[in-house]
Design a protein around this motif. Structure first.
Motif, short mmCIF file in Angstrom:
data_model
loop_
_atom_site.label_atom_id
_atom_site.label_comp_id
_atom_site.label_asym_id
_atom_site.label_seq_id
_atom_site.Cartn_x
_atom_site.Cartn_y
_atom_site.Cartn_z
N SER A 92 -0.72 4.59 -1.35
CA SER A 92 -1.29 3.16 -0.72
C SER A 92 -0.35 2.58 0.16
CB SER A 92 -1.63 2.41 -2.06
OG SER A 92 -2.10 1.25 -1.48
N ARG B 183 -4.61 -0.73 3.01
CA ARG B 183 -5.03 -2.28 2.46
C ARG B 183 -4.41 -3.17 3.65
NH1 ARG B 183 -6.66 -2.14 -3.01
NH2 ARG B 183 -6.10 -4.46 -3.19
N GLU C 211 0.15 -0.76 2.81
CA GLU C 211 -0.27 -2.03 3.34
C GLU C 211 0.43 -2.53 4.60
OE1 GLU C 211 0.89 -5.03 0.32
OE2 GLU C 211 -0.16 -4.12 -1.34
N GLN D 60 -4.90 -6.83 6.12
CA GLN D 60 -5.69 -8.10 6.31
C GLN D 60 -6.71 -8.23 7.38
OE1 GLN D 60 -4.70 -10.66 4.21
NE2 GLN D 60 -3.51 -8.80 3.39
N PRO E 20 -7.82 -8.24 1.03
CA PRO E 20 -7.89 -7.26 2.29
C PRO E 20 -8.90 -6.21 2.29
CG PRO E 20 -6.55 -6.38 0.45
CD PRO E 20 -6.51 -7.45 -0.23
#
Length: 430
Positions: A30, A231, A32, A233, A220
């Motif tokens: 994962s 993930r 971000e 925004q 997100p």
């Protein structure tokens, strides 16, 4: 960008002459970020680079390799404006839309040149492109084209008629030619690879071989791949003709179409100069147009034809070689070293589709065969609107786009029928 096995560049002249570029690993686990860009072609990499320059944390997901799709396979011509010009925009959507888009019609070309200079990108930039008329009606169209662009402030045009055309093109096919001295041509795969390297130099991250299997809207936004997820925004959808299955709302108003290109063996200097004395790129004015240019090593790169729906042809050379021979009979028996095809994304009104699916998912697609310059403009406008400067992006986003008649089942035969009609008019000179 549906699930697939690892995919590499098609066996094109561009891939064979590409600058060294690393094979980037697929995403694992994962990750971000502020912004995730789906697609590492001109639109995606242009947006990613502009956003990284603004200080954003940006991750790019690419299902295959950087420049795998149209961005690494196209004719390499820097052609200004859009697939439908400002007169059509004004007639259909009004003077305000035409003025707004007209003010940006020549900007993509300048963005490309600034990128090449700023990041020292080696992509065989050459100057000038030519629009060539095949009959008297098309020549009159070139006169109107010149007047239209000059009305929008573009004064780097020169019209040639009759035998004067041979100053630029050594062919007897044409009745006239309009030279755009601000245009040009490049090695497109090296251009996108160079911009990808520039993006990474600013801290950007590109994951290749990472097709998006699922897009989950929210805050997100979550983009799921076979090996992991991002993930973000905000998200930019920039897969164009190679994004099937990710977002059905974008697919209903567009259609993948294939175009084909061949590249000859290297030509001797005298032969190359006889074909294109000043080394400009050329496209004719037919509805299904031919386009060609010389590469850095004096090969003639010649493209044309359209396969609606993006189907592969049994023999690309069999389709394109007769076109080449009609333009340059002296090359009827020339050896062809490369032949390839690729898909671009067609819209019903032939204008690009920019917009938002919600407050944090943006898209730009559908350049309808006119995407080298406009995709770079798209990247800049996406970066502008993400910092709150919406006016220019919204000038495109406000254009209405309708689905193709007949839906997914009948859009290909309906489009092919329309192409037959306009091609017949070209042949008859009406």
């Amino acid at each position: 960008m549906s699930a697939q096995q690892p995919t590499h560049h098609v066996a094109s002249y561009y891939a064979a002459s590409a600058n060294p570029s690393p094979e980037r690993p697929p995403i694992s686990g994962s990750v971000e970020c502020d912004i995730c860009v789906l697609g590492a072609g001109f639109t995606g990499i242009s947006a990613a680079l502009h956003l990284a320059e603004q200080g954003q944390s940006v991750v790019v997901l690419e299902a295959a390799r950087v420049g795998f799709g149209a961005s690494g396979r196209n004719g390499g011509q820097l052609v200004n404006s859009y697939s439908r010009d400002m007169d059509v925009i004004e007639a259909k959507y009004g003077a305000e839309s035409a003025r707004a888009l007209g003010d940006m019609a020549f900007e993509g070309n300048r963005i490309i040149r600034s990128r090449i200079a700023q990041y020292d990108i080696a992509c065989d930039l050459k100057e000038g492109n030519v629009f060539a008329s095949c009959n008297a009606k098309q020549l009159e169209g070139l006169r109107e084209h010149q007047a239209l662009w000059e009305r929008y402030g573009h004064d780097q045009l020169e019209l040639l008629e009759g035998e004067a055309v041979k100053r630029e093109v050594g062919s007897s096919r044409y009745t006239g030619a309009l030279i755009d001295h601000s245009g040009g041509h490049i090695h497109p795969l090296n251009l996108v690879l160079g911009q990808a390297a520039a993006f990474e130099s600013l801290g950007g991250v590109i994951f290749e071989q990472s097709p998006v299997l699922k897009l989950t809207h929210g805050e997100p936004v979550v983009l799921t791949t076979p090996g992991g997820e991002v993930r973000a925004q905000r998200v930019v959808l920039a897969g164009n003709a190679y994004m099937q299955g990710v977002e059905p709302r974008l697919e209903s108003k567009s259609m993948p179409c294939g175009t084909q290109i061949i590249t000859t063996e290297p030509l001797d200097e005298a032969t190359a100069r006889a074909l294109l004395p000043n080394d400009m790129a050329v496209e004719d004015c037919n509805y299904l147009l031919d386009y060609y240019r010389l590469t850095a090593d004096n090969r003639l790169l010649y493209g044309g034809g359209t396969s609606y729906g993006g189907q592969d042809l049994a023999s690309i050379e069999a389709v394109i070689r007769p076109k080449l021979a009609k333009t340059f009979p002296q090359l009827a028996d020339v050896k062809v070293d490369y032949a390839w095809s690729g898909n671009f994304l067609l819209t019903l009104n032939r204008l690009p589709q920019f917009g938002r699916l919600n407050d944090n998912v943006y898209f730009a697609q559908g350049y309808s065969g006119h995407g080298v310059t406009c995709s770079h403009l798209a990247g800049k406008l996406i970066a502008e609107t993400m910092r709150g400067e919406n006016e220019r992006f919204d000038a495109f986003a406000g254009l209405p786009h309708l689905p193709f008649p007949g839906g997914r089942l009948l859009r290909v035969p309906f489009s092919a029928l329309g192409a037959w009609y306009y091609s017949t008019r070209d042949k008859l000179g009406i």
